[in-house]
Structure formats: C-alpha cells, structure tokens
Scaffold this motif. Sequence first.
Motif, mmCIF file in Angstrom:
data_model
loop_
_atom_site.group_PDB
_atom_site.id
_atom_site.type_symbol
_atom_site.label_atom_id
_atom_site.label_comp_id
_atom_site.label_asym_id
_atom_site.label_seq_id
_atom_site.Cartn_x
_atom_site.Cartn_y
_atom_site.Cartn_z
ATOM 1 N N LEU A 115 0.815 -1.212 0.000
ATOM 2 C CA LEU A 115 0.000 0.000 0.000
ATOM 3 C C LEU A 115 0.852 1.267 0.000
ATOM 4 O O LEU A 115 0.356 2.349 0.311
ATOM 5 N N THR A 175 1.010 2.406 -5.333
ATOM 6 C CA THR A 175 -0.423 2.185 -5.571
ATOM 7 C C THR A 175 -0.979 3.173 -6.587
ATOM 8 O O THR A 175 -1.827 2.819 -7.407
ATOM 9 N N ALA A 197 -4.763 5.175 2.656
ATOM 10 C CA ALA A 197 -4.551 3.729 2.581
ATOM 11 C C ALA A 197 -5.311 2.952 3.656
ATOM 12 O O ALA A 197 -5.035 1.773 3.874
ATOM 13 N N GLN A 198 -6.262 3.577 4.315
ATOM 14 C CA GLN A 198 -6.999 2.894 5.373
ATOM 15 C C GLN A 198 -7.959 1.847 4.807
ATOM 16 O O GLN A 198 -8.504 2.018 3.711
ATOM 17 N N GLY A 199 -8.154 0.798 5.577
ATOM 18 C CA GLY A 199 -9.186 -0.177 5.257
ATOM 19 C C GLY A 199 -10.443 0.139 6.044
ATOM 20 O O GLY A 199 -10.582 1.220 6.606
ATOM 21 N N GLN A 243 -0.454 3.741 11.539
ATOM 22 C CA GLN A 243 -1.409 3.997 10.462
ATOM 23 C C GLN A 243 -1.965 5.402 10.587
ATOM 24 O O GLN A 243 -2.369 5.834 11.657
ATOM 25 N N ASN A 270 -6.649 1.175 -0.520
ATOM 26 C CA ASN A 270 -6.774 -0.126 0.130
ATOM 27 C C ASN A 270 -7.912 -0.916 -0.519
ATOM 28 O O ASN A 270 -9.047 -0.435 -0.571
#
Length: 232
Positions: free
Chosen positions: A70, A75, A113-115, A141, A181
């Motif tokens: 990521l 990306t 890039a967080q889920g 994160q 993500n």
Amino acid sequence: MRIIRNERRIRVSSAIGQYATMAGLLALMAGLVISFARPDWMLPMLIALLVGITLSLVGGFFADRYVGPLAHHDTLTTALKGMDDQHTLLQYVLPAPHVLLEPGGCTVLVVKAQGGQVTYQENKRWKHRQRGKFFRQFAGQEAVGAPDYEADHQVQRMDRWLSKHLPDDEVPVRAAIVFVNPDVTLDVDTAPVPAFHAKKLKGWLRGPGKLKPLSNDVRRRLAEAVGVKPEQ
C-alpha cells in the motif's frame, strides 16, 4: 504515462520505515528484559521503553506511506497504469506529494490507505470504522482526518508555486482523494472534493473529471516549469 519521482526520498523514507520499526521493537524488548532481570534499574527501563515507543511510531508513520503493497507511490502508479504519455505523474518533486500533470492542468492526488469503512457525514465530518483501528493507528497507520481540508491545503500550495513560476498563465489546479486499500468501503458521494477508490481513478479522469485542454503554449510552459519534456 510518464513518471517522475524523487527516488532518493522514497529510498530513505522506506529505510526509515523498515529499520526504525525494528529498532523500536528491539528497544521495547530490552526494556522488558530489564524490568524482569533488574527491576531496580527503573531509569534505564523507562528510557528503553520511551525510545522503543518513539522509534515504533516514527517507523510506522513512514512504513504506512512508503513500504509494502500500500505504499502511496506504487499504488498510484498501478491505479494510473494505461494512461497515455500526455499524462505525467510527479511524486515528491513538487509542493504537493503526488501531482498528475494533464493536458488540462494539474490534479493533486491525496492518497489514503486505510481499510474498513469511510463515510462523509452530513455534519461535514469524516468517519472511519475499522477493526483494530486503535492498535493500527498506534502502530503508525495514518488517521483519515479531514482529507478535504488536506486536499485544499495541497491545492493552495500548488497554486502559489505555479503563480511564482508561471505568473502570466492561469493553470487549473484541483484535487482528488484516492483510497488505495482494496478492503475499504466508501460512502463519500457528498464529499466536497472528489473521493473514490483507486480502481475508479482512470475512469474519472477520462470521463466526468476530464479537463478542457490548455493551449499548446501554456502546456509547453507548464511542462517546462515542472521539468517535463512536452509530448510532441
């Protein structure tokens, strides 16, 4: 699509992300060992723990952006693969980290890039839900925060830079928020800045987000200002 990167910055930041994290874990382990072996050594134990936590946070911050699947620069490159050579992705070379130079101007790409689930709410705030979110953020994160304000700040920086380097030209600068993500779920249709998953980026640029082309002279001067050889 052409890519211009500050490779040195990426290498250094990646190394910090990898080695600072490992050094932090070693320092934490040393503090734990001291606490069992010599519990009377309170000051060395506290120093080891403080150093370990600090290094882990710093390493996590850089690792979240520059290391692994990521990594922001990689990306975005993957998401834009297939765009023609009239587009140039400039990474860590301008006032904004990621800028796409297009025939119609500049698009600042704010990478997240967080889920989990990300929502833009009616009260104009962003909400992020993710399993283990506290521990992920403790490990480095990035919080979702307010990406629309972040985008606006980066656009302003680019506007100032262009005003300085191209004072006689008016170059459109806009922003888009790109979530990279694959496990993220978005409910952000009402956000004030275009926000979408990375897989929708190319479609947006070619469709609803397509800019009206600048004149050839302005495009040439813009390309020269950012260090890109104009497409013939």
